[in-house]
Design a protein around this motif. Sequence first.
Motif, PDB file in Angstrom:
ATOM      1  N   ALA A 294       0.846  -1.205   0.000  1.00 43.06           N
ATOM      2  CA  ALA A 294       0.000   0.000   0.000  1.00 43.06           C
ATOM      3  C   ALA A 294       0.876   1.249   0.000  1.00 43.06           C
ATOM      4  N   GLY A 295       1.980   1.229   0.732  1.00 43.15           N
ATOM      5  CA  GLY A 295       2.908   2.351   0.729  1.00 43.15           C
ATOM      6  C   GLY A 295       3.561   2.529  -0.632  1.00 43.15           C
ATOM      7  N   ILE A 296       3.937   1.420  -1.256  1.00 40.92           N
ATOM      8  CA  ILE A 296       4.554   1.462  -2.587  1.00 40.92           C
ATOM      9  C   ILE A 296       3.570   2.013  -3.606  1.00 40.92           C
ATOM     10  N   GLU A 297       2.328   1.517  -3.576  1.00 44.58           N
ATOM     11  CA  GLU A 297       1.311   1.967  -4.527  1.00 44.58           C
ATOM     12  C   GLU A 297       1.019   3.455  -4.368  1.00 44.58           C
ATOM     13  N   TYR A 298       0.919   3.933  -3.123  1.00 41.26           N
ATOM     14  CA  TYR A 298       0.650   5.354  -2.935  1.00 41.26           C
ATOM     15  C   TYR A 298       1.860   6.194  -3.378  1.00 41.26           C
ATOM     16  N   ALA A 299       3.064   5.701  -3.187  1.00 45.90           N
ATOM     17  CA  ALA A 299       4.249   6.420  -3.657  1.00 45.90           C
ATOM     18  C   ALA A 299       4.197   6.581  -5.172  1.00 45.90           C
ATOM     19  N   ARG A 300       3.813   5.542  -5.874  1.00 49.67           N
ATOM     20  CA  ARG A 300       3.697   5.625  -7.337  1.00 49.67           C
ATOM     21  C   ARG A 300       2.638   6.641  -7.732  1.00 49.67           C
ATOM     22  N   ARG A 301       1.544   6.653  -6.992  1.00 49.51           N
ATOM     23  CA  ARG A 301       0.474   7.633  -7.234  1.00 49.51           C
ATOM     24  C   ARG A 301       0.996   9.043  -6.958  1.00 49.51           C
ATOM     25  N   TRP A 302       1.718   9.224  -5.851  1.00 53.60           N
ATOM     26  CA  TRP A 302       2.271  10.526  -5.479  1.00 53.60           C
ATOM     27  C   TRP A 302       3.213  11.029  -6.581  1.00 53.60           C
ATOM     28  N   LEU A 303       4.013  10.149  -7.127  1.00 50.34           N
ATOM     29  CA  LEU A 303       4.955  10.523  -8.179  1.00 50.34           C
ATOM     30  C   LEU A 303       4.247  11.016  -9.448  1.00 50.34           C
ATOM     31  N   ARG A 304       3.043  10.522  -9.705  1.00 49.41           N
ATOM     32  CA  ARG A 304       2.288  10.937 -10.888  1.00 49.41           C
ATOM     33  C   ARG A 304       1.604  12.292 -10.707  1.00 49.41           C
ATOM     34  N   MET A 305       1.490  12.748  -9.463  1.00 49.19           N
ATOM     35  CA  MET A 305       0.857  14.045  -9.178  1.00 49.19           C
ATOM     36  C   MET A 305       1.834  15.159  -9.527  1.00 49.19           C
ATOM     37  N   GLY A 306       1.314  16.272  -9.943  1.00 45.38           N
ATOM     38  CA  GLY A 306       2.168  17.433 -10.176  1.00 45.38           C
ATOM     39  C   GLY A 306       2.661  17.998  -8.852  1.00 45.38           C
ATOM     40  N   LYS A 307       3.815  18.664  -8.890  1.00 42.78           N
ATOM     41  CA  LYS A 307       4.377  19.220  -7.656  1.00 42.78           C
ATOM     42  C   LYS A 307       3.422  20.188  -6.966  1.00 42.78           C
ATOM     43  N   ASN A 308       2.592  20.879  -7.737  1.00 44.41           N
ATOM     44  CA  ASN A 308       1.645  21.827  -7.158  1.00 44.41           C
ATOM     45  C   ASN A 308       0.400  21.153  -6.603  1.00 44.41           C
ATOM     46  N   ARG A 309       0.208  19.884  -6.892  1.00 42.89           N
ATOM     47  CA  ARG A 309      -0.975  19.155  -6.413  1.00 42.89           C
ATOM     48  C   ARG A 309      -0.631  18.118  -5.358  1.00 42.89           C
TER      49      ARG A 309
ATOM     50  N   PHE B 136       6.792   3.516   1.411  1.00 42.14           N
ATOM     51  CA  PHE B 136       6.519   4.760   0.689  1.00 42.14           C
ATOM     52  C   PHE B 136       7.815   5.552   0.497  1.00 42.14           C
ATOM     53  N   MET B 137       8.584   5.723   1.576  1.00 47.03           N
ATOM     54  CA  MET B 137       9.836   6.478   1.493  1.00 47.03           C
ATOM     55  C   MET B 137      10.833   5.816   0.552  1.00 47.03           C
ATOM     56  N   ARG B 138      11.012   4.511   0.658  1.00 45.64           N
ATOM     57  CA  ARG B 138      11.987   3.804  -0.191  1.00 45.64           C
ATOM     58  C   ARG B 138      11.643   3.953  -1.673  1.00 45.64           C
ATOM     59  N   THR B 139      10.353   3.857  -1.980  1.00 47.93           N
ATOM     60  CA  THR B 139       9.922   3.971  -3.376  1.00 47.93           C
ATOM     61  C   THR B 139      10.195   5.377  -3.902  1.00 47.93           C
ATOM     62  N   LEU B 140       9.885   6.382  -3.090  1.00 44.10           N
ATOM     63  CA  LEU B 140      10.156   7.757  -3.520  1.00 44.10           C
ATOM     64  C   LEU B 140      11.654   8.011  -3.656  1.00 44.10           C
ATOM     65  N   GLN B 141      12.426   7.538  -2.694  1.00 44.71           N
ATOM     66  CA  GLN B 141      13.875   7.750  -2.754  1.00 44.71           C
ATOM     67  C   GLN B 141      14.481   7.087  -3.984  1.00 44.71           C
ATOM     68  N   ALA B 142      13.986   5.934  -4.349  1.00 51.98           N
ATOM     69  CA  ALA B 142      14.485   5.248  -5.546  1.00 51.98           C
ATOM     70  C   ALA B 142      14.205   6.062  -6.807  1.00 51.98           C
ATOM     71  N   ALA B 143      13.174   6.915  -6.740  1.00 49.39           N
ATOM     72  CA  ALA B 143      12.827   7.769  -7.878  1.00 49.39           C
ATOM     73  C   ALA B 143      13.491   9.141  -7.782  1.00 49.39           C
ATOM     74  N   GLY B 144      14.372   9.335  -6.794  1.00 51.36           N
ATOM     75  CA  GLY B 144      15.107  10.586  -6.667  1.00 51.36           C
ATOM     76  C   GLY B 144      14.452  11.643  -5.789  1.00 51.36           C
ATOM     77  N   VAL B 145      13.384  11.296  -5.116  1.00 51.91           N
ATOM     78  CA  VAL B 145      12.705  12.245  -4.233  1.00 51.91           C
ATOM     79  C   VAL B 145      13.456  12.297  -2.906  1.00 51.91           C
TER      80      VAL B 145
END
Length: 169
Positions: free
Chosen positions: A54-69, A85-94
């Motif tokens: 669930a954390g991974i899926e929400y991270a992927r969703r978060w990545l698809r959102m614009g920075k302003n949203r 969630f954090m690991r998935t975002l960090q792997a994407a450079g967040v």
Amino acid sequence: HLFQLGHRRIAFVGGPQESVDTRQRLEGLTEGLGAFKVKLPESQVVFARYHKDAGIEYARRWLRMGKNRAPTAVVLGNDIMAVAFMRTLQAAGVEIPKNVSVAGFDDTPAASMYWPGLTTVRQEMREMGEAACRFLLTSVEGKASTGRTHEFPMSLVPRESTSAPPNTP
């Protein structure tokens, strides 16, 4: 904590909607923000499983959102979901918390061992387990239960995963 850091776009990713834990965690967040006249929009509330996926899926969703949203802070229903969630975002450079602040629940060992350390809500697991055992033993012995529920104290454990939102002076 998140409001005081400057966050106004906050999301909640909890466990199943029918879960008492999920409802109470969401209620606590909603009431806490409400004290500052901040409303948590329904669109920023997600119900899932208490599972890393669930954390991974929400991270992927978060990545698809614009920075302003995208929410500038995300509260996840447990520490495992939050770390995933954090690991998935960090792997994407967040960068956490530079780009998004993250908080969880339970204060599991992973919360303090992962970097950045996870801001989380500590629950007194040992006391909760002892009370459950006492209740079970009383029930097995045939003694009447009072039918009361017991609330256990919780406390915020701020760590490095939360800071002021991006572009905040």
